[in-house]
Motif scaffolding. Sequence first.
Motif, PDB file in Angstrom:
ATOM      1  N   GLN A  90      12.572  -7.421  -6.485  1.00 22.68           N
ATOM      2  CA  GLN A  90      12.156  -6.446  -7.484  1.00 22.68           C
ATOM      3  C   GLN A  90      11.519  -7.130  -8.685  1.00 22.68           C
ATOM      4  OE1 GLN A  90      12.414  -2.887  -7.166  1.00 22.68           O
ATOM      5  NE2 GLN A  90      10.881  -3.162  -8.780  1.00 22.68           N
ATOM      6  N   ARG A  93       8.099  -8.204  -7.616  1.00 25.19           N
ATOM      7  CA  ARG A  93       7.247  -7.024  -7.514  1.00 25.19           C
ATOM      8  C   ARG A  93       6.826  -6.525  -8.893  1.00 25.19           C
ATOM      9  NH1 ARG A  93       5.465  -2.625  -8.137  1.00 25.19           N
ATOM     10  NH2 ARG A  93       4.817  -1.161  -6.552  1.00 25.19           N
ATOM     11  N   GLU A  97       2.971  -6.391 -10.402  1.00 27.34           N
ATOM     12  CA  GLU A  97       2.413  -5.117 -10.860  1.00 27.34           C
ATOM     13  C   GLU A  97       1.960  -5.211 -12.328  1.00 27.34           C
ATOM     14  OE1 GLU A  97       1.037  -1.361 -10.494  1.00 27.34           O
ATOM     15  OE2 GLU A  97       2.036  -2.387  -8.855  1.00 27.34           O
ATOM     16  N   GLU A 115       2.762  -3.966  -1.171  1.00 24.07           N
ATOM     17  CA  GLU A 115       3.149  -3.033  -0.108  1.00 24.07           C
ATOM     18  C   GLU A 115       4.291  -3.592   0.737  1.00 24.07           C
ATOM     19  OE1 GLU A 115      -0.194  -1.757   2.263  1.00 24.07           O
ATOM     20  OE2 GLU A 115      -1.365  -1.282   0.464  1.00 24.07           O
ATOM     21  N   ASP A 118       7.506  -3.589  -1.272  1.00 22.26           N
ATOM     22  CA  ASP A 118       8.027  -2.221  -1.326  1.00 22.26           C
ATOM     23  C   ASP A 118       8.722  -1.859  -0.016  1.00 22.26           C
ATOM     24  OD1 ASP A 118       7.168  -1.764  -3.931  1.00 22.26           O
ATOM     25  OD2 ASP A 118       5.340  -0.728  -3.318  1.00 22.26           O
ATOM     26  N   GLN A 119       8.112  -2.204   1.090  1.00 19.25           N
ATOM     27  CA  GLN A 119       8.691  -1.929   2.407  1.00 19.25           C
ATOM     28  C   GLN A 119      10.032  -2.638   2.557  1.00 19.25           C
ATOM     29  OE1 GLN A 119       5.961  -2.697   5.641  1.00 19.25           O
ATOM     30  NE2 GLN A 119       7.639  -3.144   7.017  1.00 19.25           N
TER      31      GLN A 119
END
Length: 140
Positions: A90, A93, A97, A115, A118-119
């Motif tokens: 996280q 990620r 972002e 992606e 997230d998966q």
Amino acid sequence: MGMVLWANLLKDGDVLGDQNDLVALSKHFGRLDKISKGLGYGPLSAMFDQTDLEVNMEVREMPEHYASTTEFMRDSGTWVALDAAIGQMQALRDHLEAEKPRIGLLFDAREAVLEELDQSLGFARAHLGDGVKFNFAVVT
């Protein structure tokens, strides 16, 4: 022979696998390791289990009593606590972002990496519980 990652969980003695090929995470792990370390975590590749790769490349022999590399990985693979894995993925990620660093030389693979993170996060969060462990299996 290509190499990809699969997200796995070890829950109650069983390996649960999300066998979707994580190509971008596999291809760009070196860059992601550097970013992850910069965020105060260890390298993302510390979550990589190489049991399948080593058996298939004949670097390591699988004991005869195992029917599959998944069973072998279950007992002797690389596993990390699920909550720690989720926290690291996280944070990585969120950084990708917010800061939008370029991932890749020829083209920016940041969206593909997002992606796949997230998966993997969705798969991991669906199985939260005491004692659950996580890895990315390197498969060939």
